[in-house]
Motif scaffolding. Structure first.
Motif, PDB file in Angstrom:
ATOM      1  N   ALA A  58       7.424  -5.022  -0.674  1.00  0.00           N
ATOM      2  CA  ALA A  58       8.601  -4.908  -1.538  1.00  0.00           C
ATOM      3  C   ALA A  58       9.220  -6.278  -1.811  1.00  0.00           C
ATOM      4  O   ALA A  58       9.332  -7.113  -0.911  1.00  0.00           O
ATOM      5  CB  ALA A  58       9.637  -3.987  -0.895  1.00  0.00           C
ATOM      6  N   ASP A  59       9.631  -6.487  -3.057  1.00  0.00           N
ATOM      7  CA  ASP A  59      10.319  -7.708  -3.454  1.00  0.00           C
ATOM      8  C   ASP A  59      11.751  -7.343  -3.840  1.00  0.00           C
ATOM      9  O   ASP A  59      11.980  -6.708  -4.875  1.00  0.00           O
ATOM     10  CB  ASP A  59       9.603  -8.342  -4.658  1.00  0.00           C
ATOM     11  CG  ASP A  59      10.203  -9.694  -5.037  1.00  0.00           C
ATOM     12  OD1 ASP A  59      11.315 -10.011  -4.586  1.00  0.00           O
ATOM     13  OD2 ASP A  59       9.549 -10.431  -5.813  1.00  0.00           O
ATOM     14  N   PRO A  60      12.731  -7.708  -3.015  1.00  0.00           N
ATOM     15  CA  PRO A  60      14.127  -7.307  -3.288  1.00  0.00           C
ATOM     16  C   PRO A  60      14.670  -7.830  -4.615  1.00  0.00           C
ATOM     17  O   PRO A  60      15.643  -7.301  -5.129  1.00  0.00           O
ATOM     18  CB  PRO A  60      14.896  -7.889  -2.099  1.00  0.00           C
ATOM     19  CG  PRO A  60      14.027  -8.982  -1.554  1.00  0.00           C
ATOM     20  CD  PRO A  60      12.633  -8.526  -1.787  1.00  0.00           C
ATOM     21  N   GLU A  76       7.919  -3.251  -9.880  1.00  0.00           N
ATOM     22  CA  GLU A  76       7.196  -4.000  -8.846  1.00  0.00           C
ATOM     23  C   GLU A  76       6.713  -2.979  -7.823  1.00  0.00           C
ATOM     24  O   GLU A  76       7.527  -2.269  -7.209  1.00  0.00           O
ATOM     25  CB  GLU A  76       8.139  -5.032  -8.218  1.00  0.00           C
ATOM     26  CG  GLU A  76       7.448  -6.120  -7.417  1.00  0.00           C
ATOM     27  CD  GLU A  76       7.058  -5.612  -6.034  1.00  0.00           C
ATOM     28  OE1 GLU A  76       5.904  -5.863  -5.629  1.00  0.00           O
ATOM     29  OE2 GLU A  76       7.889  -4.960  -5.386  1.00  0.00           O
ATOM     30  N   PRO A  77       5.403  -2.821  -7.630  1.00  0.00           N
ATOM     31  CA  PRO A  77       4.867  -1.712  -6.824  1.00  0.00           C
ATOM     32  C   PRO A  77       5.461  -1.586  -5.426  1.00  0.00           C
ATOM     33  O   PRO A  77       5.829  -0.480  -4.997  1.00  0.00           O
ATOM     34  CB  PRO A  77       3.359  -2.024  -6.767  1.00  0.00           C
ATOM     35  CG  PRO A  77       3.097  -2.764  -8.036  1.00  0.00           C
ATOM     36  CD  PRO A  77       4.314  -3.611  -8.247  1.00  0.00           C
ATOM     37  N   GLY A  78       5.551  -2.702  -4.698  1.00  0.00           N
ATOM     38  CA  GLY A  78       6.093  -2.608  -3.340  1.00  0.00           C
ATOM     39  C   GLY A  78       7.516  -2.095  -3.337  1.00  0.00           C
ATOM     40  O   GLY A  78       7.891  -1.262  -2.498  1.00  0.00           O
ATOM     41  N   THR A  79       8.314  -2.556  -4.279  1.00  0.00           N
ATOM     42  CA  THR A  79       9.705  -2.108  -4.376  1.00  0.00           C
ATOM     43  C   THR A  79       9.773  -0.634  -4.760  1.00  0.00           C
ATOM     44  O   THR A  79      10.575   0.134  -4.204  1.00  0.00           O
ATOM     45  CB  THR A  79      10.457  -2.948  -5.424  1.00  0.00           C
ATOM     46  OG1 THR A  79      10.357  -4.330  -5.074  1.00  0.00           O
ATOM     47  CG2 THR A  79      11.914  -2.549  -5.495  1.00  0.00           C
ATOM     48  N   ALA A  80       8.944  -0.216  -5.724  1.00  0.00           N
ATOM     49  CA  ALA A  80       8.962   1.178  -6.168  1.00  0.00           C
ATOM     50  C   ALA A  80       8.591   2.128  -5.036  1.00  0.00           C
ATOM     51  O   ALA A  80       9.222   3.177  -4.864  1.00  0.00           O
ATOM     52  CB  ALA A  80       8.000   1.356  -7.340  1.00  0.00           C
ATOM     53  N   LEU A  81       7.555   1.771  -4.253  1.00  0.00           N
ATOM     54  CA  LEU A  81       7.120   2.652  -3.174  1.00  0.00           C
ATOM     55  C   LEU A  81       8.120   2.695  -2.030  1.00  0.00           C
ATOM     56  O   LEU A  81       8.183   3.687  -1.284  1.00  0.00           O
ATOM     57  CB  LEU A  81       5.746   2.196  -2.662  1.00  0.00           C
ATOM     58  CG  LEU A  81       4.601   2.326  -3.676  1.00  0.00           C
ATOM     59  CD1 LEU A  81       3.322   1.717  -3.121  1.00  0.00           C
ATOM     60  CD2 LEU A  81       4.377   3.789  -4.054  1.00  0.00           C
ATOM     61  N   ALA A  82       8.919   1.636  -1.882  1.00  0.00           N
ATOM     62  CA  ALA A  82       9.901   1.597  -0.797  1.00  0.00           C
ATOM     63  C   ALA A  82      11.250   2.182  -1.200  1.00  0.00           C
ATOM     64  O   ALA A  82      12.135   2.337  -0.359  1.00  0.00           O
ATOM     65  CB  ALA A  82      10.092   0.152  -0.334  1.00  0.00           C
TER      66      ALA A  82
END
Length: 445
Positions: A58-60, A76-82
């Protein structure tokens, strides 16, 4: 590889499922914005991957699911999944607010040539851009809170900051400035630095473009906004609840366009005739209704020529060319009602009024000023004149505080451009920001 081309990354299907679920949640919670939510075009960005697991990190900086003015939503995939589905849906409604209310077009942010802005630019956004983003957030979040949709931690909330409700971003900017300065002295930040993308200020970010998202055309956006406004009006007619900010936007959006010159002329003439209708007795010209055999000379009824004062907003946000052309319009209207070569008093005003000018023609007014904006000072100076004016005409873009109480004189506000506001007690004529040159009427020089 597959028969149809490269295999999509393993995380992409999960990201798209999360976005689809967030869309449904947002459409259900704010059905009057459902068409706008489904018009958003998700653009999945390249993620940073964990070196050990290969999973997106995730990228804050992308926590707000930033959007651009073409209705591309950058994911942003990491942010969306988190991010929980409800929070992602809240951000979708938030971004729709920026887009539909035209915050990018209203933005005062003007970066230096070549300056990059946004989370991926590697530079700190300037204070003006940051403050505008917060003020625009306050305008939107106020209506989300009215639907009992509380924002994530760290976002600007008018209710939590103790700010008045139902204000525009332009009105929230100075309020937030004052609060931020007070909190800075205490060593605290007002709110987190959240970037909503170019949808809020119109300045392209480095992650935008590159053919990754085409988005909506200008015609698409126009039709979509009309559909949203019509839907809101239908809900209002059916007595369904709609937040006041969206009500106000829909009313302005579906309001039929009118000839602004006709509107301006009608408003100013109405103000002049209202004042001119205040007749009084006078002995300067005896009444003709006098009997032949009486020594009593009764007074006659006279209709005074309205004494008009112009208050001209000469702050930096209003161009001199537009003011000069608008002055010519107003002067022509006044002359057509009160007669040519009447005395005209005028104040130029930014945060303070400049010395009064007494002229015969609007073209003789020398424009002075160029600082901030406070039309309260100009109106107060006009009302302090002797003799006191009957009519005050204010030329401004409306980005100003106004007197809380109605002045003794009749007030006409000529609002320049699509932004700004006027007080309820004034007569208002909305003027386009690009005023074309006035064509003199027959017989005028």
């Amino acid at each position: 590889m597959t028969a149809d081309g490269p295999r999509a990354p393993a995380y992409e299907e999960a990201v798209r499922a999360r976005i689809a679920a967030a869309r449904l949640w947002a459409a259900h919670r704010a059905p009057y914005l459902a068409s706008a939510v489904f018009a958003l075009n998700p653009v999945i960005l390249e993620p940073a991957l964990d070196e050990d697991t290969g999973a997106p990190v995730a990228d804050p900086q992308f926590r707000a699911f930033p959007a651009d003015t073409r209705w591309n939503l950058y994911v942003e995939p990491g942010t969306a999944l988190a991010t929980p589905v409800e929070e992602a849906g809240w951000w979708m409604l938030h971004q729709v607010g920026h887009l539909v209310r035209g915050h990018a077009a209203r933005s005062p942010v003007r970066p230096a040539p070549g300056q990059e802005v946004g989370p991926a630019a590697g530079v700190v956004r300037d204070e003006e851009a940051h403050r505008w983003n917060q003020a625009a957030d306050a305008e939107i979040n106020d209506d989300l809170e009215a639907e009992d949709l509380r924002g994530p931690a760290g976002v600007v909330s008018p209710a939590e900051l103790g700010l008045p409700a139902n204000r525009t971003a332009e009105e929230y900017v100075p309020m937030i400035d004052v609060l931020a300065q007070a909190m800075d002295r205490g060593g605290r930040a007002l709110a987190e630095a959240i970037d909503c993308g170019s949808a809020v200020d119109g300045q392209e970010r480095t992650y935008e473009g590159g053919g990754c998202g085409e988005g909506l055309t200008q015609l698409d956006r126009e039709l979509l906004e009309r559909s949203i406004a019509a839907g809101i009006q239908d809900r209002i007619s059916a007595r369904s609840e709609v937040p006041s900010g969206w009500r106000r936007w829909a009313e302005e959006r579906v309001r039929p366009s009118v000839n602004w010159r006709a509107r301006l002329g009608a408003t100013v003439r109405r103000g002049l005739s209202t004042v001119a209708g205040q007749v009084d007795f006078s002995y300067r010209r005896p009444s003709r209704r006098v009997g032949a055999y009486t020594d009593i000379v009764p007074p006659s009824m006279v209709r005074a020529v309205p004494d008009t004062v112009l208050v001209i907003d000469t702050s930096g946000s209003v161009t001199r060319d537009v003011l000069s052309r608008l002055l010519a319009e107003v002067s022509g209207i006044i002359e057509s009602v009160a007669g040519p070569h009447r005395r005209l008093r005028a104040f130029c005003c930014d945060v303070r009024p400049y010395p009064v000018q007494v002229v015969r023609r609007a073209s003789d007014i020398e424009l002075a000023g160029g600082g901030g904006t406070d039309m309260r000072a100009g109106i107060a100076a006009a009302m302090a004149l002797r003799p006191r004016p009957d009519l005050v005409i204010v030329l401004t873009d409306g980005e100003t505080p106004w007197p809380e109480q109605r002045p003794a004189a009749h007030v006409v506000v000529c609002l320049i451009g699509d932004g700004g506001h006027a007080p309820d007690w004034a007569s208002v004529a909305r003027i386009p920001a690009d005023v074309p040159p006035r064509v003199p009427a027959k017989g005028e020089s």
